[in-house]
Design a protein around this motif. Structure first.
Motif, PDB file in Angstrom:
ATOM      1  N   TRP A  66       4.273 -15.949 -11.852  1.00  0.00           N
ATOM      2  CA  TRP A  66       3.574 -16.323 -10.609  1.00  0.00           C
ATOM      3  C   TRP A  66       3.345 -17.813 -10.652  1.00  0.00           C
ATOM      4  O   TRP A  66       2.766 -18.316 -11.621  1.00  0.00           O
ATOM      5  CB  TRP A  66       2.248 -15.580 -10.502  1.00  0.00           C
ATOM      6  CG  TRP A  66       1.612 -15.659  -9.143  1.00  0.00           C
ATOM      7  CD1 TRP A  66       1.884 -14.848  -8.072  1.00  0.00           C
ATOM      8  CD2 TRP A  66       0.628 -16.590  -8.707  1.00  0.00           C
ATOM      9  NE1 TRP A  66       1.125 -15.223  -6.994  1.00  0.00           N
ATOM     10  CE2 TRP A  66       0.341 -16.300  -7.354  1.00  0.00           C
ATOM     11  CE3 TRP A  66      -0.032 -17.646  -9.311  1.00  0.00           C
ATOM     12  CZ2 TRP A  66      -0.584 -17.021  -6.608  1.00  0.00           C
ATOM     13  CZ3 TRP A  66      -0.960 -18.370  -8.572  1.00  0.00           C
ATOM     14  CH2 TRP A  66      -1.229 -18.046  -7.232  1.00  0.00           C
ATOM     15  N   GLU A 102       4.806 -14.590  -3.761  1.00  0.00           N
ATOM     16  CA  GLU A 102       4.042 -13.425  -3.306  1.00  0.00           C
ATOM     17  C   GLU A 102       3.912 -13.446  -1.791  1.00  0.00           C
ATOM     18  O   GLU A 102       4.017 -14.500  -1.154  1.00  0.00           O
ATOM     19  CB  GLU A 102       2.623 -13.399  -3.903  1.00  0.00           C
ATOM     20  CG  GLU A 102       1.674 -14.286  -3.123  1.00  0.00           C
ATOM     21  CD  GLU A 102       0.240 -14.327  -3.594  1.00  0.00           C
ATOM     22  OE1 GLU A 102      -0.049 -13.972  -4.734  1.00  0.00           O
ATOM     23  OE2 GLU A 102      -0.595 -14.772  -2.787  1.00  0.00           O
ATOM     24  N   CYS A 149       0.863 -12.233   0.735  1.00  0.00           N
ATOM     25  CA  CYS A 149      -0.509 -11.721   0.762  1.00  0.00           C
ATOM     26  C   CYS A 149      -0.801 -11.133   2.134  1.00  0.00           C
ATOM     27  O   CYS A 149      -0.655 -11.805   3.155  1.00  0.00           O
ATOM     28  CB  CYS A 149      -1.515 -12.810   0.448  1.00  0.00           C
ATOM     29  SG  CYS A 149      -3.208 -12.184   0.536  1.00  0.00           S
ATOM     30  N   TYR A 183      -3.432  -6.406  -6.415  1.00  0.00           N
ATOM     31  CA  TYR A 183      -1.984  -6.638  -6.333  1.00  0.00           C
ATOM     32  C   TYR A 183      -1.222  -5.353  -6.623  1.00  0.00           C
ATOM     33  O   TYR A 183      -1.572  -4.598  -7.534  1.00  0.00           O
ATOM     34  CB  TYR A 183      -1.529  -7.665  -7.378  1.00  0.00           C
ATOM     35  CG  TYR A 183      -1.651  -9.111  -6.980  1.00  0.00           C
ATOM     36  CD1 TYR A 183      -0.579  -9.787  -6.407  1.00  0.00           C
ATOM     37  CD2 TYR A 183      -2.830  -9.810  -7.209  1.00  0.00           C
ATOM     38  CE1 TYR A 183      -0.681 -11.137  -6.069  1.00  0.00           C
ATOM     39  CE2 TYR A 183      -2.941 -11.156  -6.871  1.00  0.00           C
ATOM     40  CZ  TYR A 183      -1.859 -11.813  -6.300  1.00  0.00           C
ATOM     41  OH  TYR A 183      -1.957 -13.137  -5.967  1.00  0.00           O
ATOM     42  N   GLU A 237      -0.002  -9.099  -2.531  1.00  0.00           N
ATOM     43  CA  GLU A 237      -1.427  -9.273  -2.758  1.00  0.00           C
ATOM     44  C   GLU A 237      -2.147  -8.659  -1.565  1.00  0.00           C
ATOM     45  O   GLU A 237      -1.726  -8.840  -0.416  1.00  0.00           O
ATOM     46  CB  GLU A 237      -1.766 -10.772  -2.856  1.00  0.00           C
ATOM     47  CG  GLU A 237      -3.250 -11.036  -3.076  1.00  0.00           C
ATOM     48  CD  GLU A 237      -3.583 -12.535  -3.112  1.00  0.00           C
ATOM     49  OE1 GLU A 237      -2.737 -13.344  -2.703  1.00  0.00           O
ATOM     50  OE2 GLU A 237      -4.691 -12.870  -3.543  1.00  0.00           O
ATOM     51  N   HIS A 250      -1.168 -15.057   3.823  1.00  0.00           N
ATOM     52  CA  HIS A 250      -0.604 -16.291   3.280  1.00  0.00           C
ATOM     53  C   HIS A 250       0.618 -16.001   2.433  1.00  0.00           C
ATOM     54  O   HIS A 250       0.867 -14.860   2.044  1.00  0.00           O
ATOM     55  CB  HIS A 250      -1.645 -17.086   2.490  1.00  0.00           C
ATOM     56  CG  HIS A 250      -2.148 -16.424   1.248  1.00  0.00           C
ATOM     57  ND1 HIS A 250      -3.352 -15.755   1.189  1.00  0.00           N
ATOM     58  CD2 HIS A 250      -1.618 -16.319   0.004  1.00  0.00           C
ATOM     59  CE1 HIS A 250      -3.542 -15.286  -0.036  1.00  0.00           C
ATOM     60  NE2 HIS A 250      -2.495 -15.601  -0.778  1.00  0.00           N
ATOM     61  N   GLU A 302      -0.144 -21.053   0.105  1.00  0.00           N
ATOM     62  CA  GLU A 302      -0.863 -21.141  -1.167  1.00  0.00           C
ATOM     63  C   GLU A 302       0.062 -21.782  -2.198  1.00  0.00           C
ATOM     64  O   GLU A 302       0.693 -21.079  -2.989  1.00  0.00           O
ATOM     65  CB  GLU A 302      -1.315 -19.751  -1.636  1.00  0.00           C
ATOM     66  CG  GLU A 302      -2.184 -19.810  -2.883  1.00  0.00           C
ATOM     67  CD  GLU A 302      -2.606 -18.433  -3.396  1.00  0.00           C
ATOM     68  OE1 GLU A 302      -1.871 -17.456  -3.164  1.00  0.00           O
ATOM     69  OE2 GLU A 302      -3.658 -18.357  -4.046  1.00  0.00           O
TER      70      GLU A 302
HETATM   71 FE   LIG Z   1      -2.477 -15.393  -2.915  1.00  0.00          FE
END
Ligand SMILES: [Fe+2]
Length: 316
Positions: A91, A98, A100, A140, A150, A172, A237
């Motif tokens: 990550w 990811e 989210c 997650y 997420e 995000h 992010e």
């Molecule tokens: Fe995040």
């Protein structure tokens, strides 16, 4: 100029019919805005060719202002096997890492996704982020193709619309970069001006994701995360790992999250504006006629670390 936040996150999948069904039934993305097969000239600069691909844009009918983003499923059709998830991705390495989703009731949605076949990556927990002490619930899971999903409920910002536990749209997209100040300045120019949080602490529940031989699990990298928001659309992010991990951009179209699009009102005006600022835009926008007066226009551009990012102007 009207940049309107993150429009969608692109995810590579091995079987797009299965993925449309899975995301529709279990993740809330129940509206197929388009399902198109053809040559994607718009990503030639990223893929090294105009890939023959099937692309489906999914929207959640539970989308809210804090979970507004869409998911774009991509299945590469001009190679026998889809390009794999980049090796060594934990990550925060350079590359998209990811999606989210904003959800109502993290615990219940998490349990439902695990029951539907998602791998649990982090159990539901409550936390808060600095410097504004904004409370959130977080967990997650991984979708069946390895995408880290997420689940977040920004309880300190927004308690969602009334109704049952459910996933909304994308809140995000997280992606790795190498220099935070440079990235912040770049995306501020694209409308991501409001900083929701900044953290330099390693988020301990992620520790099991950082595996040897790419990482020394006894000596994990520092994580510098920020979340710049745009007044519309989903947020970004960016993450810097120190020391940096491997380059996990992978081949465009690889399995898992791999690109994202920023919505604009006029792609021609936005393209001209980026070029006037010295930002490299890869060719002219590709226009895809979806029939019935519907149209999707997209063009790729160069961001500081070479993450796969495009502008999107859509009429659905
Ligand atoms: Fe995040």
């Amino acid at each position: 100029m009207s940049f309107q936040g993150v429009d969608h996150v692109g995810v590579g999948v091995g079987d797009i019919d299965e993925a449309i069904a899975f995301y529709g039934r279990h993740v809330g993305f129940d509206r197929v805005l388009f399902d198109w097969t053809g040559e994607l000239t718009s990503v030639e600069a990223f893929a090294g060719r105009a890939p023959h691909a099937r692309v489906a844009m999914l929207e959640s009918s539970s989308a809210t202002p804090i979970g507004p983003g869409r998911v774009k499923l991509v299945q590469i059709l001009d190679s026998d096997d889809p390009p794999p998830v980049p090796a060594g991705q934990a990550w925060g390495e350079v590359g998209v890492c990811e999606i989210c989703l904003h959800v109502r009731n993290v615990g219940e949605v998490h349990a439902a996704l695990v029951a539907a076949g998602c791998e649990e990556l982090m159990p539901a927990q409550s936390s808060a982020v600095v410097p504004h002490d904004i409370a959130l619930d977080i967990s997650y899971v991984a979708d069946p193709w390895g995408t880290k999903l997420e689940l977040i409920e920004w309880t300190g910002l927004w308690r969602s619309l009334p109704g049952p536990a459910r996933a909304e749209g994308v809140n995000h997209v997280a992606f790795g970069v190498t220099e935070m100040a440079r990235t912040r300045a770049f995306y501020e120019r694209l409308g991501f001006t409001e900083l929701l949080f900044e953290s330099v602490d390693f988020f301990d529940p992620m520790a099991p994701w950082y595996e040897a031989p790419w990482y020394d699990p006894g000596n994990l990298p520092a994580q510098h995360m920020t979340m710049p928001m745009s007044s519309q659309g989903a947020a970004i992010e960016p993450v810097v790992l120190d020391p940096p991990g491997p380059d996990c951009r992978g081949e465009w179209g690889h399995l898992g999250p791999m690109d994202f699009g920023i919505r604009v009102a006029s792609i021609d005006a936005a393209t001209a504006e980026l070029r006037a600022d010295g930002i490299e835009v890869h060719g002219e926008p590709q226009t895809i006629d979806l029939g019935g007066g519907r149209e999707w226009r997209t063009v790729a551009f160069a961001e500081p670390d070479g993450n796969y990012v495009s502008l999107v102007e859509a009429r659905y």
